[in-house]
Design a protein around this motif. Structure first.
Motif, PDB file in Angstrom:
ATOM      1  N   HIS A  89       0.845  -1.199   0.000  1.00  0.00           N
ATOM      2  CA  HIS A  89       0.000   0.000   0.000  1.00  0.00           C
ATOM      3  C   HIS A  89       0.880   1.249   0.000  1.00  0.00           C
ATOM      4  O   HIS A  89       1.432   1.656   1.021  1.00  0.00           O
ATOM      5  N   VAL A 111      -6.574   2.845   4.835  1.00  0.00           N
ATOM      6  CA  VAL A 111      -5.651   1.807   5.299  1.00  0.00           C
ATOM      7  C   VAL A 111      -6.412   0.754   6.088  1.00  0.00           C
ATOM      8  O   VAL A 111      -6.228  -0.457   5.891  1.00  0.00           O
ATOM      9  N   TYR A 115      -6.950  -3.061   4.703  1.00  0.00           N
ATOM     10  CA  TYR A 115      -6.403  -4.169   5.488  1.00  0.00           C
ATOM     11  C   TYR A 115      -7.504  -5.169   5.842  1.00  0.00           C
ATOM     12  O   TYR A 115      -7.297  -6.391   5.781  1.00  0.00           O
ATOM     13  N   PHE A 126       0.603  -7.806   4.166  1.00  0.00           N
ATOM     14  CA  PHE A 126       0.227  -6.426   3.836  1.00  0.00           C
ATOM     15  C   PHE A 126       1.384  -5.516   4.233  1.00  0.00           C
ATOM     16  O   PHE A 126       1.752  -5.432   5.412  1.00  0.00           O
ATOM     17  N   HIS A 128       2.767  -1.693   4.373  1.00  0.00           N
ATOM     18  CA  HIS A 128       2.219  -0.325   4.405  1.00  0.00           C
ATOM     19  C   HIS A 128       3.352   0.699   4.450  1.00  0.00           C
ATOM     20  O   HIS A 128       4.256   0.607   5.292  1.00  0.00           O
ATOM     21  N   SER A 130       4.503   4.139   5.540  1.00  0.00           N
ATOM     22  CA  SER A 130       4.196   5.229   6.464  1.00  0.00           C
ATOM     23  C   SER A 130       5.139   6.391   6.167  1.00  0.00           C
ATOM     24  O   SER A 130       5.366   6.722   5.001  1.00  0.00           O
ATOM     25  N   LYS A 158      -0.253   9.773   9.426  1.00  0.00           N
ATOM     26  CA  LYS A 158       0.599   8.606   9.236  1.00  0.00           C
ATOM     27  C   LYS A 158       0.773   7.824  10.551  1.00  0.00           C
ATOM     28  O   LYS A 158       0.812   6.583  10.552  1.00  0.00           O
ATOM     29  N   SER A 161      -2.353   5.921  10.977  1.00  0.00           N
ATOM     30  CA  SER A 161      -2.495   4.816  10.027  1.00  0.00           C
ATOM     31  C   SER A 161      -1.811   3.554  10.539  1.00  0.00           C
ATOM     32  O   SER A 161      -2.251   2.433  10.241  1.00  0.00           O
ATOM     33  N   GLU A 162      -0.751   3.725  11.306  1.00  0.00           N
ATOM     34  CA  GLU A 162      -0.035   2.569  11.829  1.00  0.00           C
ATOM     35  C   GLU A 162      -0.811   1.863  12.936  1.00  0.00           C
ATOM     36  O   GLU A 162      -0.570   0.685  13.219  1.00  0.00           O
ATOM     37  N   TRP A 174       1.433  -8.183   8.612  1.00  0.00           N
ATOM     38  CA  TRP A 174       1.692  -6.816   8.156  1.00  0.00           C
ATOM     39  C   TRP A 174       3.127  -6.409   8.449  1.00  0.00           C
ATOM     40  O   TRP A 174       3.784  -6.940   9.352  1.00  0.00           O
ATOM     41  N   ILE A 176       5.403  -2.465   8.324  1.00  0.00           N
ATOM     42  CA  ILE A 176       5.327  -1.015   8.104  1.00  0.00           C
ATOM     43  C   ILE A 176       6.708  -0.494   7.716  1.00  0.00           C
ATOM     44  O   ILE A 176       7.708  -0.834   8.355  1.00  0.00           O
TER      45      ILE A 176
END
Length: 531
Positions: A89, A111, A115, A126, A128, A130, A158, A161-162, A174, A176
């Motif tokens: 993403h 997000v 997910y 996934f 992501h 950030s 951001k 989002s985490e 996941w 990051i």
């Protein structure tokens, strides 16, 4: 990272990955890296495939990938993720001027929704993207476990989002990634805007001062951000972990600007120190106002548009002057990427000063950034001062037939045009046409050709023209004369050259002169300016 051949034998080969933000700077390079790893790519972005074709050969959105045109915040995410093994993403609103409310729909809620759709469809992993600027400022390197602190709405979005990822997911793993300021080919956001500053300053100054010092940060070349995503993808050692992505060299903001200036091959003047924290503290009450930034933004963007028009650029780059960006020129933000390196990741460019050279070259090659080579600057000056002139002259003399040795009169009537003149010191090029009579060969033949004035480089004037003789056979006449820069008109009293046929064989020699006393005033009467 492994090379392409090794990558194609990895466990990811043949599997399907959804890449969001596939038309963005990072997303394009993630798609390329996934294709190189032998993966099937489903690429999603809010641009149709036809509008995303300009990827400089990275991939063809019509044939290399399964392109999905979708506004992700309103898309059917369940359908988008069905059949995908992985999701990377990269889509986000990257802006320091938007409010949190304007950012949260894409940067946080999307997000969460994407997910959840990935979990529902059995996506294995996934990844992501950030942001590496979300750490609380402090000395030394920022590691993944350090405290987070937002300086603006974008950073807060951001951080939030985490928080959507569970500590112990039941299905979809996941990872990051927190990249430092990303730069490189195709990049237009955040750090990319700094590349507009040296050309803007150069537009009003003969040279730029070299800047030293300032808050320190390290950077992330766009290909390195993409390779980081492929490094952690489907890697059990990366599951439920966060990784910084950054090069090895922390540079002060002054060194960054100077490096960009040198990448443009612009002259750098005397070194001056970047304003220190004490000075910034004193200036903040004066400049930390919206109206100040609005005025500065308008001025810089107006000048940037003018630069684009001068060089026929079609650039998505924009100078950014955001009040919320003050943090980036006040405090250090140095990321440590040891955790990612332990997984085998290695940066292509470990120093911003190396990667920015390739970046500027790419920008210039794709008409995103101005060029400062001599040819381009002369052309700009020509366009700024697009003033030319034209006049008529009459030459008379004789020619000698190469075969018979006979002589006969020659008359040459020329219309000469120099369409663009910037300064007298430059060599000139122009066009000529007119009438030519050569006794025994042709009468009133139409001629067309060119004139080159090489006062500085060669000290001469050169004419080249073509004509057909009385039987229609093509010929060329080349004339030249030497010029004394102090007495240029005297040169026209002796002009000579050869007549050549279609086989380039010399058929005769010509000697001409310009009768200054009788012809100067008539020539001056024909003088006219060209605009």
């Amino acid at each position: 990272m492994t090379d392409k051949s090794a990558a194609k034998t990895s466990s990811k080969a043949g599997k399907t990955v959804l890449v969001t933000g596939a038309a963005g700077g990072v997303g394009r390079h993630v798609v390329r890296a996934a294709l190189d790893a032998g993966m099937k790519v489903r690429a999603a972005d809010r641009f149709p495939a036809a509008d995303a074709l300009e990827v400089d050969g990275l991939f063809d959105p019509l044939t290399d990938v399964d392109w999905r045109f979708a506004e992700l915040s309103a898309a059917d995410l369940d359908a988008l993720t069905q059949g995908c093994d992985f999701v990377i993403h990269a889509a986000a609103i990257v802006s320091l001027s938007e409010s949190y409310t304007e950012l949260a729909g894409v940067n946080v809620q999307l997000v969460r929704d994407l997910y959840r759709a990935s979990q529902a469809n059995g996506v294995a992993h996934f990844v992501h993207f950030s942001c590496g600027a979300i750490y609380e400022a402090g000395p030394g390197f920022r590691n993944e476990s350090d405290r987070l602190s937002a300086s603006n709405a974008f950073e807060q979005s951001k951080i939030d989002s985490e928080q959507v990822f569970p500590h112990q997911p039941e299905t979809t793993h996941w990872s990051i990634l927190r990249p430092a300021l990303v730069y490189g080919p195709h990049c237009t956001k955040m750090g990319a805007s700094i590349t507009t500053l040296p050309p803007l300053v150069r537009d009003i100054m003969p040279y730029l001062p070299g800047i030293t010092g300032g808050p320190r940060t390290n950077w992330c070349y766009v290909e390195d951000a993409a390779s980081a995503a492929l490094c952690v993808l489907d890697n059990p050692a990366a599951f439920e972990r966060t990784f910084n992505v950054a090069d090895d060299t922390a540079l002060g903001f002054g060194e960054v600007v100077t490096s960009i200036t040198e990448a443009y091959r612009l002259e750098v003047g005397a070194l001056v120190p970047f304003p220190n924290t004490t000075l910034w503290t004193a200036l903040s009450p004066l400049i930390d106002h919206d109206i100040v930034f609005d005025i500065a933004r308008k001025i810089l963007r107006r000048r940037w548009r003018r630069l684009q028009e001068q060089q026929d650029l079609n650039s998505p780059l924009r100078p950014r002057v955001d009040r919320n960006a003050l943090f980036y020129v006040e405090k250090d933000n140095i990321l440590g990427a040891d955790a990612l390196k332990e997984l085998g990741w290695a940066a292509r460019y470990t120093d911003f000063r190396e990667g920015i050279v390739e970046t500027i070259r790419w920008y210039q090659a794709h008409d995103w950034a101005p060029r400062f080579d001599t040819e381009t600057q002369v052309r700009i000056q020509d366009e700024k001062q697009s003033l030319g002139f034209a006049f008529r002259t009459r030459f008379e003399g004789q020619w000698v037939d190469e075969k018979t040795g006979d002589t006969a009169p020659v008359t040459l009537l020329l219309q000469t045009e120099f369409p663009t003149i910037t300064r007298l010191a430059l060599d000139l090029e122009g066009n000529i046409d007119g009438k030519l009579s050569i006794g025994g060969l042709v009468e009133d033949a139409e001629i067309r050709g060119t004139i080159q004035v090489r006062l500085l480089s060669e000290g001469g004037v050169y004419w080249e023209m073509g004509f057909d003789d009385a039987q229609g056979n093509p010929h060329r006449l080349g004339l030249s004369c030497s010029v004394n820069p102090l007495r240029p008109l005297d040169a026209l009293t002796h002009v000579s050259g050869d007549i050549k046929d279609a086989n380039a064989d010399v058929v005769g020699h010509v000697e001409l002169s310009y009768h200054m006393r009788s012809q100067l005033l008539p020539s001056m009467a024909t003088f006219r300016l060209l605009h």
